[in-house]
Design a protein around this motif. Structure first.
Motif, PDB file in Angstrom:
ATOM      1  N   THR A   1       0.847  -1.057  -0.061  1.00  0.00           N
ATOM      2  CA  THR A   1      -0.052  -0.093  -0.006  1.00  0.00           C
ATOM      3  C   THR A   1       1.030   1.154  -0.019  1.00  0.00           C
ATOM      4  OG1 THR A   1      -1.642  -1.290   1.279  1.00  0.00           O
ATOM      5  CG2 THR A   1      -1.871   0.987   1.234  1.00  0.00           C
TER       6      THR A   1
ATOM      7  N   VAL B   1      -7.979   5.071  -2.444  1.00  0.00           N
ATOM      8  CA  VAL B   1      -8.211   3.654  -3.318  1.00  0.00           C
ATOM      9  C   VAL B   1      -7.523   2.574  -2.103  1.00  0.00           C
ATOM     10  CG1 VAL B   1      -7.170   2.280  -5.143  1.00  0.00           C
ATOM     11  CG2 VAL B   1      -7.430   4.511  -5.465  1.00  0.00           C
TER      12      VAL B   1
ATOM     13  N   GLU C   1      -0.556   6.877  -6.304  1.00  0.00           N
ATOM     14  CA  GLU C   1      -2.078   6.387  -6.253  1.00  0.00           C
ATOM     15  C   GLU C   1      -2.990   7.295  -5.160  1.00  0.00           C
ATOM     16  OE1 GLU C   1      -3.737   1.752  -6.237  1.00  0.00           O
ATOM     17  OE2 GLU C   1      -3.391   2.513  -4.061  1.00  0.00           O
ATOM     18  N   ASP C   2      -4.093   7.428  -5.496  1.00  0.00           N
ATOM     19  CA  ASP C   2      -4.988   7.943  -4.441  1.00  0.00           C
ATOM     20  C   ASP C   2      -4.867   7.567  -3.249  1.00  0.00           C
ATOM     21  OD1 ASP C   2      -7.157  10.503  -4.722  1.00  0.00           O
ATOM     22  OD2 ASP C   2      -7.724   8.726  -3.378  1.00  0.00           O
TER      23      ASP C   2
END
Ligand code: ATP
Length: 500
Positions: free
Chosen positions: A475, A487, A483-484
């Motif tokens: 993550t 998400v 990445e947002d």
């Protein structure tokens, strides 16, 4: 914001760098050494990240480039061939009252009531305009004009009028001696640029690296210039680091490659997180162009003192290789097996400064925003350049929480430069990480011991998610790659959404 509005106060940047351990004055306990700087723990990481990003872009991800690390001390003939012995100088005048020394263009500036620093004009264009109105040329300050003016000129330092010596050329190269005898025959110079190391190794690389034209050599290293006008923090120092490319091409294809490299280098700064509107290209006018350069442009950044050079891109033709062929007696010809021709390649030179890149990245990332009754200061670094990528913050020092957090820290530090902080309140720890530009914080709380989950807090939005420790590494990796935050991985949930 207008064209000329500075992005941020230089004083704020200098103070943050000092306070948080990015950059210190050199030899500070002895009062500092003029225009030399020491990079502290965070500064080292920042610089290293910039250099790594450059190496990745110009060497690792390309087929047509190789690296080099030439020595700083070179044969004195190198500097005769390159023209530095004769031409690498600035005119210098001395006020005989206070014995301060200036470049004549600094003295000219005082006529207009400006402070005597060269960089007080908002940009080079405006400076050139002011100087030309005063009868001075920036690129090549005319001695004659200064002689006309010197009796009327007030000293920028002591303000006594008409005490200037005639200008004399001052070579900007640092000299030292090689071996035990300090005489003219043993003089060597600290290199004022890294470029010459690449020209003198041209044939070594052709013969060993099996590269055919077009190809380039890239080098990062220290350079030294005994600058007369220093200042603006690390923008202009006497010891600095360059990242230079010499890209050798067939004559006739040089313009195309010049345009290619200009575009490529500009985009590199944008990929590093610098805002496009704070970058511009400025082509050198005919008068400014060095005699050997066919074309030259600067990639400028909107620094706090105005638009100034971050990197220069030059089409140097065959000047350097021809000069070294003449002075060394060694051929610098290249044999093209396809056309069966011998020729001396042309060279495109994108020449950047590590320190100026670091300063641009710092200025661009600096931000302040209201936060309850206080001001939140943050460096919105792109994760690529952020000195510390992740901070692991346990909510308590008590066991077994601390051991649990330590384990997470140990497993993550194999992948990134991260930090562990268990002092003070969590709010203050977040602020500290914001101020040094850490993109993500991992918070370990008492509930983590039960559900094996931790929170990830994003610097820019202050939003938080909660994720299982089993997917923490992947993550974090995804978030650092852009990445947002929301998400979510499997088992993850939104923890806190700031409504700013
Ligand atoms: P300037 O006009 O600002 O003096 P320059 O045109 O002399 O710069 P170059 O010789 O083209 O600079 O050097 C290439 C790069 O090296 C510059 O774009 C800059 O990033 C860096 N550089 C040059 N001189 C210094 C210095 N004194 N301190 C820090 N960086 C420097």
């Amino acid at each position: 914001m207008t064209e000329e509005t500075p992005t941020v106060d230089m004083e704020k940047i200098v103070s943050l760098c000092r306070r948080r351990g990015f950059i210190f004055p050199s030899s500070e306990i002895y009062g500092g050494l003029s225009s030399c700087w020491d990079y502290g723990p965070l500064g080292v990481e920042l610089k290293q990240n910039i250099k790594q990003a450059w190496r990745r872009a110009v060497i690792q991800e390309r087929d047509d480039m190789v690296g080099l690390d030439a020595s700083i001390l070179m044969h004195p003939q190198v500097w005769a061939a390159s023209g530095h012995l004769e031409g690498f100088s600035d005119p210098l005048v001395e006020c005989q009252n206070c014995h301060q020394r200036f470049r004549p263009d600094q003295v000219a500036m005082t006529k207009y009531g400006d402070p005597p620093s060269y960089f007080t004009a908002p940009d080079e264009g405006q400076l050139a305009l002011k100087l030309s109105r005063a009868g001075f040329m920036r690129a090549n300050v005319k001695f004659l004009n200064f002689l006309d003016y010197k009796d009327k000129a007030p000293c920028p330092f002591c303000e006594v009028v008409g005490q200037f010596t005639d200008p004399r050329q001052f070579n900007l190269m640092f000299k030292t001696f090689m071996g035990p005898v300090e005489d003219e025959a043993s003089v060597v110079y600290l290199r004022p640029e890294t470029a010459q190391g690449m020209f003198v190794n041209f044939q070594n690389i052709v013969n060993t690296a099996r590269k055919r034209l077009p190809f380039g050599i890239a080098q990062i290293g220290k350079a030294f210039r005994n600058e007369i006008t220093t200042g603006n923090f690390i923008f202009r120092s006497r010891e600095f680091e360059q990242m230079e490319i010499e890209f050798f091409v067939k004559p006739g294809t040089d313009e195309e490659w010049f345009n290619y490299w200009t575009e490529e280098r500009l985009n590199w700064y944008v990929r590093l997180g610098i805002k496009r509107e704070n970058l511009r290209l400025r082509e050198h006018s005919k008068g400014e162009l060095a005699h050997y350069a066919r074309k030259c442009l600067d990639i400028d950044y909107r620094f706090p003192m105005g638009w100034s050079e971050l990197e220069g891109v030059a089409n140097r033709g065959d000047f350097d290789l021809v000069q070294h062929a003449k002075h060394s007696g060694r051929s610098m010809d290249y044999y093209d097996d396809e056309t069966k021709e011998h020729f001396v390649p042309y060279v495109i030179e994108p020449s950047a400064g590590v320190d100026r890149s670091a300063l641009a990245v710092l200025c661009d990332a600096y931000d302040e925003e209201p936060d309850k009754d206080e001001i939140r200061v943050l460096l919105r670094f792109h994760p690529t350049v952020a000195p510390i990528k992740i901070a692991v913050l346990p909510l308590s020092r008590k066991e077994p929480l601390a051991a649990f957090a330590r384990e997470i820290h140990t497993s993550l530090r194999r992948h990134w430069m991260i930090t562990y902080d268990d002092t003070q309140s969590i709010g203050r720890r977040y602020r500290r990480q914001d101020e040094i530009g850490t993109p993500l914080c991992v918070t370990v709380d008492f509930q983590s011991l039960e559900d094996n989950q931790v929170t990830i807090r994003e610097r820019d939005t202050m939003n938080q998610i909660r994720v299982p420790v089993a997917v923490l590494k992947e993550t974090l990796q995804a978030k650092l790659e852009g990445e947002d935050l929301f998400v979510l991985p499997e088992g993850g949930q939104i923890w806190k959404e700031e409504k700013t």
